[in-house]
Design an enzyme around this catalytic site. Sequence first.
Site, PDB file in Angstrom:
ATOM      1  CG  HIS A 341      37.185 -17.992  38.856  1.00 25.96           C
ATOM      2  ND1 HIS A 341      38.164 -17.024  38.761  1.00 25.96           N
ATOM      3  CD2 HIS A 341      37.163 -18.372  40.153  1.00 25.96           C
ATOM      4  CE1 HIS A 341      38.693 -16.818  39.948  1.00 25.96           C
ATOM      5  NE2 HIS A 341      38.107 -17.622  40.808  1.00 25.96           N
ATOM      6  CB  ALA A 342      40.335 -22.584  38.918  1.00 25.08           C
ATOM      7  CG  HIS A 371      44.669 -22.328  45.380  1.00 28.73           C
ATOM      8  ND1 HIS A 371      45.088 -21.495  46.394  1.00 28.73           N
ATOM      9  CD2 HIS A 371      43.338 -22.085  45.238  1.00 28.73           C
ATOM     10  CE1 HIS A 371      44.072 -20.783  46.835  1.00 28.73           C
ATOM     11  NE2 HIS A 371      42.992 -21.120  46.145  1.00 28.73           N
ATOM     12  CD  GLU A 372      40.716 -23.794  42.986  1.00 29.52           C
ATOM     13  OE1 GLU A 372      39.861 -24.129  43.836  1.00 29.52           O
ATOM     14  OE2 GLU A 372      40.961 -22.604  42.712  1.00 29.52           O
ATOM     15  CG  HIS A 375      39.997 -24.562  48.225  1.00 29.44           C
ATOM     16  ND1 HIS A 375      39.877 -23.736  49.320  1.00 29.44           N
ATOM     17  CD2 HIS A 375      40.384 -23.756  47.201  1.00 29.44           C
ATOM     18  CE1 HIS A 375      40.177 -22.490  48.974  1.00 29.44           C
ATOM     19  NE2 HIS A 375      40.494 -22.482  47.694  1.00 29.44           N
ATOM     20  CD  GLU A 399      40.629 -19.021  48.781  1.00 26.29           C
ATOM     21  OE1 GLU A 399      41.404 -19.419  47.883  1.00 26.29           O
ATOM     22  OE2 GLU A 399      39.403 -19.215  48.746  1.00 26.29           O
ATOM     23  CG  HIS A 504      36.853 -13.031  43.174  1.00 24.36           C
ATOM     24  ND1 HIS A 504      37.736 -13.162  42.126  1.00 24.36           N
ATOM     25  CD2 HIS A 504      36.989 -14.159  43.923  1.00 24.36           C
ATOM     26  CE1 HIS A 504      38.382 -14.310  42.236  1.00 24.36           C
ATOM     27  NE2 HIS A 504      37.955 -14.931  43.306  1.00 24.36           N
ATOM     28  CE1 TYR A 514      40.852 -16.552  46.555  1.00 22.83           C
ATOM     29  CE2 TYR A 514      39.391 -14.660  46.719  1.00 22.83           C
ATOM     30  CZ  TYR A 514      39.606 -15.978  46.376  1.00 22.83           C
ATOM     31  OH  TYR A 514      38.579 -16.729  45.858  1.00 22.83           O
TER      32      TYR A 514
END
Length: 645
Positions: A341-342, A371-372, A375, A399, A504, A514
């Site tokens: 999971h990324a 997206h990552e 962060h 997020e 999750h 999210y």
Amino acid sequence: MWPSFLATFSWILLFGYMIILSKSEVNYDEILHEENEKIRIERQKSIKAQWNLESNITDYNEELVTKASKEYDHFRKQQYNSIKQYLTDEHKQNMTKNQRRQFERLGFLGFSILDENEGIEFKNIQIQMEKIYSGATINTELQTNLTLEPDLTEIFATSTNESLLKDIWIKWRDVTGKKMRKHFVDYVYLGNKAAKSLGYNSIDDVWMFDWEKDSIKQEVERLLNDLMNLYEKIHAYVRFHLAQNYNQSMPNDGTIPAHLLGNMWGQTWSNLLSTIPTMQLKPNLPSLDSEINEKLQNWTVKQMFQMSEKFFNSLGMENMTRQFWEQSIIEKRNDVEMVCHASAWDMFQMHDFRIKQCTRKTLEDLVTIHHEMGHIQYYMNYENKPAVYREGANPGFHEAIGDLMSLSVITPVHLAKVGLLNRSQIEQNLDDLNLNYQLRMAMDKIAFLPFSFIIDKWRWDVFNDDKLTNHMNRHWWELRLKYQGISPPIKRSEKDFDPGSKYHIPAGVEYVRYFVSHILQFQFYKHLCQNVTKMDKLYQCDFYENKMAGKQLIEMLQKGSSDHWENILKDFIGTSEMSTDAIYEYFAPLNRTLSDFIMNNKISVGWNAKVDDYFIEEENSSGSTPSITMNIFILTLISIFIMIS
């Protein structure tokens, strides 16, 4: 007598003055600096152990995580005992607003409040659930040992074999959720016990601490209700096209079978545009994903990450650090078992930020990379804040930042700029491409919203109603039918635990973040596009290379959680309110087109489903809390034996 009284009264006044003086002379900044440094060091140890486990799942690394968790909980209890004297009203009135905020955050113990043995048990339950999830594999008639990433994800994204998709859907839930149901019941019991020790009712109250708003649950449901009109149109449009391909599999109640949506959980639907090209509003044009995925096969995974880095850098943001490139895992390791999971990681060590992702060469994963890396940019920008402020303004902010970039990155105009779409094709077919692009975005962004709400709505209900632990799977499908209009491909029962098939749930990560991020990202996007780049058509906006947009973003990111999120939101976009207005403006052309299509084809909108049609009532296998009590009892006996010996 009178002089004696005056003398006594004078001493009382002097004593009171000395107390006030002693409190006013406390160096709160020095104390906070020391305590923030302590918690930074302890977080660093704990996160490093977790990173090692998720990148290499072994019994040894499991033991190290348990040990690190135990030590962190012990530290937090000690820290609380040393600072609780400063949490009184007498001290707080002598503090600045910033000092009070830091002390209050340091004073929130969370699940560390559990005693040592219960804390170990609570962590071990989570480890076991994650281990079940991450180690799960299934077999089909033609292949063996298929993992979620990349095998099953790829099949769901590319296959139209209904029987294969159904088989995989069932088997994945058999090897994940069904095996962790009893663990989850134990998790709820101990988590709720921790919450009650903190003065709350249940686990979700602990999760809501960072939201700093009592009405956040009601606000989220209000926002979802605002968007259901658009969601129901997308649902009707997709169901219409699926019926043309899977007519025998479509229920009469208006729902969509969960295994036919191009995603293991039916949370995003855009893969359907590649497997069913006629679903595009302009089917004469190739789907964005198909064309770009083909070109990405000539890229390396590192080039995909470098493209993302270049986007952030074009806004005036810093490049990834040396440690990032040395320590990140950007492709699946075949020599170890790992969590695919990324995820993005702040290691709480100077310049050490990492991404762990089993990257596929697809547009979907290119979006995930942005997206990552969003962060990571957040981590980098608030790195110099006190440790208790090294968080997003609220969990949804974190997020939203990466997804904000994706909104710009995935526009046809931007994809042409970076060589992933043909420029001449863009110029000739821009309006048609934009409609296809909007549909793709809606099948990810809007389709996701009910799902993201359900994940936590289900947990809020289970955490707050003991009776639901015997009806967890039934309630899961009640919510999925009600809000998503999605049904299981076969009847389910309480022997199943379908929520556990989503990462999750075993990982214990709250999911409303999210949902909120999908609201905020469009508000952020509208602000940057219309107030900074002056773009009229919101859905065409690309703020690549716009340093002013980057400057405003950086100013917001650098604040971390140093102020209430509504204040940070207002400083950034001019309002403290979350709203769906930006979403409706963004999708306005699509909304009109869908309305016309539905009317012209006489498509019914909505669904009317009953959970009894999809559920088998039988004796549940939820387990009960005595197993926890026994485990804790054994741990206690071991501790006593060690002390005696």
